[in-house]
Scaffold this motif. Structure first.
Motif, PDB file in Angstrom:
ATOM      1  N   GLY A  43       0.780  -1.458   0.054  1.00 51.44           N
ATOM      2  CA  GLY A  43      -0.137   0.316   0.229  1.00 51.44           C
ATOM      3  C   GLY A  43       1.174   1.413  -0.133  1.00 51.44           C
ATOM      4  N   HIS A  44       1.688   0.968   1.093  1.00 52.44           N
ATOM      5  CA  HIS A  44       2.678   2.610   1.001  1.00 52.44           C
ATOM      6  C   HIS A  44       3.953   2.197  -0.551  1.00 52.44           C
ATOM      7  N   PHE A  45       4.025   1.925  -0.869  1.00 54.59           N
ATOM      8  CA  PHE A  45       4.970   1.452  -2.359  1.00 54.59           C
ATOM      9  C   PHE A  45       3.686   1.761  -3.569  1.00 54.59           C
ATOM     10  N   ALA A  46       2.374   1.600  -3.945  1.00 54.44           N
ATOM     11  CA  ALA A  46       0.721   2.275  -4.325  1.00 54.44           C
ATOM     12  C   ALA A  46       1.223   3.854  -4.673  1.00 54.44           C
ATOM     13  N   ARG A  47       1.147   4.304  -3.097  1.00 52.31           N
ATOM     14  CA  ARG A  47       1.161   6.186  -3.253  1.00 52.31           C
ATOM     15  C   ARG A  47       2.443   6.294  -3.176  1.00 52.31           C
ATOM     16  N   LEU A  48       3.580   5.543  -3.489  1.00 51.95           N
ATOM     17  CA  LEU A  48       4.794   6.196  -3.349  1.00 51.95           C
ATOM     18  C   LEU A  48       4.927   6.557  -5.358  1.00 51.95           C
ATOM     19  N   VAL A  49       4.335   5.370  -6.318  1.00 50.70           N
ATOM     20  CA  VAL A  49       4.506   4.987  -6.994  1.00 50.70           C
ATOM     21  C   VAL A  49       2.972   5.662  -8.446  1.00 50.70           C
ATOM     22  N   GLY A  50       1.760   6.452  -7.533  1.00 49.84           N
ATOM     23  CA  GLY A  50       1.543   6.923  -7.616  1.00 49.84           C
ATOM     24  C   GLY A  50      -0.365   6.127  -8.253  1.00 49.84           C
ATOM     25  N   TYR A  51      -0.280   4.969  -7.778  1.00 44.44           N
ATOM     26  CA  TYR A  51      -1.647   3.947  -8.572  1.00 44.44           C
ATOM     27  C   TYR A  51      -2.403   3.324  -7.661  1.00 44.44           C
ATOM     28  N   GLU A  52      -3.528   3.526  -7.538  1.00 41.90           N
ATOM     29  CA  GLU A  52      -3.965   2.732  -6.896  1.00 41.90           C
ATOM     30  C   GLU A  52      -4.058   0.867  -6.542  1.00 41.90           C
ATOM     31  N   GLU A  53      -3.665   0.846  -5.120  1.00 41.22           N
ATOM     32  CA  GLU A  53      -2.850  -0.351  -5.052  1.00 41.22           C
ATOM     33  C   GLU A  53      -3.981  -1.708  -5.734  1.00 41.22           C
ATOM     34  N   ASP A  54      -5.167  -1.809  -5.308  1.00 40.13           N
ATOM     35  CA  ASP A  54      -5.960  -3.161  -6.242  1.00 40.13           C
ATOM     36  C   ASP A  54      -5.105  -2.939  -7.351  1.00 40.13           C
ATOM     37  N   ILE A  92       6.372   2.186 -13.258  1.00 37.31           N
ATOM     38  CA  ILE A  92       5.937   1.686 -12.674  1.00 37.31           C
ATOM     39  C   ILE A  92       7.318   0.998 -12.068  1.00 37.31           C
ATOM     40  N   GLN A  93       7.662   0.344 -12.722  1.00 36.20           N
ATOM     41  CA  GLN A  93       8.969  -0.403 -13.623  1.00 36.20           C
ATOM     42  C   GLN A  93      10.645   1.118 -13.316  1.00 36.20           C
TER      43      GLN A  93
END
Length: 339
Positions: A43-54, A92-93
């Motif tokens: 979830g933290h990674f999702a916020r860092l990259v700017g995409y939804e966790e789902d 993301i990559q």
């Protein structure tokens, strides 16, 4: 809070704020010491990259849906399968590459996919040597396993669950996909133990060693059988193997080739490559570009760009050739007429 550090609700009352803070610091310190971004969980990674966790979980659960697969012709014949990530996954990559992988040191023996390291420099290490041994790793990217990539992220200090998640973002079908932005950098990190062990072996035996992606080169005075056996054993430890049909030993007195370049006395382009380039430019001058393509039955799209790429490559290696430079300048002028 990191997933590995989550405290069960049943015992949460036994911890105060200071205990939690100490646990967080224990997790964060080794990661920060490496100069890497602190990431607690998916979830933290999702916020860092700017995409939804789902979306990220959709990628890791079915990565094949986020790649475009196609094949290109290999220079030596046959086809190479490429897996290009779709724009969202590619972005993301690229975040992982820029923020994590590019900050991880690799061996000085690794000469590919690194800023400041060029093909010519790799070849120059092996000039004026008695013998040159060339070996290729079979199916290089496709043989680097998912588990090895997970262990890389875990070695940075990330939790086991987060490392599993990040490895899923970077892998396809259980290995590194050729075409992903993260693949090259991860391969150099994965190969660091092999590279360092080979450097030590070569130091003891007064040999020279470089690795350019899957292309391993040893030069000096050596027993080929012993060196090949040593390399094979070291690669087996990494679940890799040698493409024996591509193994070559070049002795002094024969043309010694390293990553496509001649290294006997100095680094140079093979004669046949220069001859073919000069011949093509000669016919382009004589018949015109379209006439040469018809006469030679050349069907390649962007042929002018292709032949200019060859010219630029030759000049980059052999900078002092006036005739080659003149041919290349002619092609540059010709390109303007087709713009």
């Amino acid at each position: 809070m990191p997933d590995a550090l989550l405290i069960p609700i049943s015992v949460a009352s036994e911890f105060d704020t200071r205990d939690v803070q100490r646990l967080l610091e224990l997790y964060a310190t080794p990661i920060r010491d490496r100069g890497l971004p602190l990431i607690y969980d998916a979830g933290h990674f999702a916020r860092l990259v700017g995409y939804e966790e789902d979306l990220l979980y959709a990628i890791t659960n079915a990565p094949e849906r986020f790649y475009r697969t196609f094949s290109i012709k290999k220079k030596g014949g046959g086809k190479r399968k490429l897996n290009e990530p779709l724009p969202t996954l590619k972005e993301i990559q690229r975040w992982i590459l820029a923020n994590i992988l590019e900050h991880v040191p690799v061996s000085r023996a690794a000469r590919a996919y690194r800023r400041g390291y060029k093909l010519r420099g790799n070849a120059s290490v092996h000039t004026r040597q008695k013998s040159v041994l060339k070996m290729d790793v079979r199916d290089f990217f496709g043989s680097i396993p998912f588990r090895g990539i997970q262990e890389i992220f875990y070695s940075f200090g990330y939790t086991e669950a987060l490392s599993f998640f990040l490895a899923n973002v970077c892998c396809l079908d259980g290995h590194l996909p050729q075409g992903a932005p993260t693949t090259a950098s991860l391969s150099n990190i994965y190969m660091k133990p092999f590279d360092e062990a080979m450097l030590e072996f070569c130091r003891k035996n007064k040999l020279r060693f470089t690795r350019y992606a899957d292309d391993i080169t040893i030069s000096g005075t050596f027993d080929p059988g012993l060196v090949k056996a040593t390399i094979t054993a070291m690669l087996n430890d990494l679940s890799l193997s040698i493409a024996n049909e591509k193994t070559r030993v070049f002795r002094r007195g024969t043309r010694q080739i390293v990553t496509g370049l001649v290294v006997n006395e100095r680094v140079g382009i093979p004669r046949e490559v220069k001859r073919k380039f000069r011949q093509d430019v000669y016919y382009i001058r004589k018949f015109g570009l379209d006439g040469h393509m018809r006469h030679s039955n050349i069907m390649r799209s962007q042929y002018l760009e292709h032949i200019m790429g060859i010219g630029a490559y030759i000049i980059n290696i052999e900078k002092n050739s006036k005739s080659l430079k003149a041919d290349f300048e002619y092609l540059k002028l010709l390109r303007r007429t087709y713009a």
